[in-house]
Structures are given as C-alpha cells and as structure tokens.
Design an enzyme around this catalytic site. Structure first.
Site, mmCIF file in Angstrom:
data_model
loop_
_atom_site.group_PDB
_atom_site.id
_atom_site.type_symbol
_atom_site.label_atom_id
_atom_site.label_comp_id
_atom_site.label_asym_id
_atom_site.label_seq_id
_atom_site.Cartn_x
_atom_site.Cartn_y
_atom_site.Cartn_z
ATOM 1 N N GLU A 25 -2.466 -9.003 2.874
ATOM 2 C CA GLU A 25 -2.528 -9.585 4.191
ATOM 3 C C GLU A 25 -4.083 -9.469 4.335
ATOM 4 O O GLU A 25 -4.377 -10.322 5.345
ATOM 5 C CB GLU A 25 -2.057 -8.851 5.262
ATOM 6 C CG GLU A 25 -2.651 -7.503 5.712
ATOM 7 C CD GLU A 25 -2.069 -6.462 4.867
ATOM 8 O OE1 GLU A 25 -2.476 -5.137 5.371
ATOM 9 O OE2 GLU A 25 -1.839 -6.656 3.721
ATOM 10 N N HIS A 55 -3.764 -4.661 -0.236
ATOM 11 C CA HIS A 55 -3.253 -5.116 0.948
ATOM 12 C C HIS A 55 -3.211 -6.779 0.913
ATOM 13 O O HIS A 55 -4.415 -7.375 1.025
ATOM 14 C CB HIS A 55 -4.198 -4.879 2.166
ATOM 15 C CG HIS A 55 -3.986 -3.504 2.529
ATOM 16 N ND1 HIS A 55 -3.179 -3.186 3.410
ATOM 17 C CD2 HIS A 55 -4.768 -2.412 2.130
ATOM 18 C CE1 HIS A 55 -3.246 -1.682 3.515
ATOM 19 N NE2 HIS A 55 -4.248 -1.452 2.839
ATOM 20 N N CYS A 63 0.825 -0.978 0.066
ATOM 21 C CA CYS A 63 -0.023 0.018 -0.021
ATOM 22 C C CYS A 63 0.861 1.444 -0.050
ATOM 23 O O CYS A 63 1.811 1.577 -1.030
ATOM 24 C CB CYS A 63 -1.189 0.050 1.128
ATOM 25 S SG CYS A 63 -2.189 1.107 1.083
#
Length: 207
Positions: free
Chosen positions: A191, A189, A80
């Site tokens: 994750e 993102h 990001c």
C-alpha cells in the site's frame, strides 16, 4: 472482480486506513472485521500487522482468529508482520519475560522461521525502497518485472525456503514474497509501494 467481498482481518495491531484506501483506489471497498462469519464468507482475505510477533500472536489468540486463519480456503495475503505471522515461529521478542528462551509460535502455514536480519554494517531497521528478484512466473507477480522496487520497514525477516516466490537482499537474502497453496505474504508494504504495489494488489484480487 469489483463485486467480490474483500475482508481485512482486524488483528488489533495494524494501521488499517492506508490498507483500506489502497484497495478503494482499485475499486474495491473492503470490510474490516474480526468476526468469524465475515472471514468465512469472504472471497479474499488480507492479514495486516505492525508491532512485534509476540504481541500480534497474543492478539490473534485473544480474538479467536488463529483457527479461522488456518482454516481459510480463499486467497489470503499478509502484509509485513502479517506475512511473518504465517511462518512457523519468530525470534522477535524472544527473551522477554513471557518467552525467555524459546521462539514465538506463529501460525505455521508457510515453512521457515523469522530471524533478526544479519546486515553487517548496514542499519536496522531495513527501511526504504529495495528491489525484489523473482522468476516472473507466478500470477501474483504478473506485470511486475524482477528488479522492481517496493517499500520495506522491518528488522526481522523470513529465511528463504521452498515457498519463497521473491527475494530481496539487505546484507543477506531474505523472503520478500512467500506463497503456499492459497496463502501469500509480502514483507514490504504494497500500500506504500506506488505503482508496483498497486499492481501486486490488483494481481491478488484477480487470483
């Protein structure tokens, strides 16, 4: 692979818990650190970031991290804002008292500038799931078909350059994944991107 030393660079401007847990699910326990010795001795580096470019770059400079990151020889992956910091410069926070009429200088590792997204009638920030497109040749994207969905939250984006590995379209195309030499970045993102995000992180560990 699970014995490698993975360091999440503590930029002071990121929620590190979710990033750390994403790697722990892959069997790797990362070290969160801003110490030069840890960064230099790492097998892999993660550069996370949330907030604005001007605040993030101020944090990197205050912590003495800019020369360390630029000198990194091991694979590094930015998430990001961490990806955006790899670029030449950013429009984000341009026009503040600190930077009234110029771009924010970033790390200058990958080509291109970070611009406010031109999205027409779409809403900003670009928030939610969107598809990325790529030619399915780069090892970072092994096993991730073009058209896969990832989770985005951002209003600024890197223009498409010769270092772009994958694009996304939200009003106009932008760089979703960038790569130059040992430096990589993902605008989304990983994750928070389910199985596709986990596969990207796994691929990064295997580089």
């Amino acid at each position: 692979m699970n014995n490698q030393k993975l360091v999440i660079i503590d930029t002071g401007c990121a929620n590190l818990a979710s990033v750390r847990m994403a790697f722990e699910r892959l069997g790797v326990t990362p070290l969160v650190s801003s110490q030069a010795a840890d960064i230099e001795q790492a097998d892999k580096l993660i550069l996370p970031g949330v907030g604005t470019a001007v605040a993030a770059m101020n944090n990197l400079n205050e912590r003495g991290l800019v020369p360390l990151i630029r000198a990194a020889k091991q694979p590094l992956l930015g998430f990001c804002l961490g990806m955006q910091m790899l670029a030449e410069a950013s429009e984000e926070s341009m026009g503040t008292d600190d930077t009234p009429d110029r771009l924010i200088d970033c790390l200058g590792i990958v080509p291109g500038k970070i611009r406010l997204m031109e999205v027409g009638n779409l809403r900003l920030p670009h928030m939610g799931w969107n598809q990325i497109e790529h030619d399915e040749t780069h090892p970072l994207l092994k096993g991730i078909p073009s058209g896969s969905y990832f989770y985005f939250v951002h209003s600024y984006a890197l223009e498409v350059t010769n270092a772009t590995l994958a694009t996304c379209d939200y009003g106009t195309p932008f760089t979703a994944i960038v790569g130059r030499d040992n430096f990589f970045g993902a605008q989304f993102h990983p994750e928070r991107s389910g199985a596709a995000g986990a596969r990207l992180l796994q691929n990064f560990l295997e580089l």
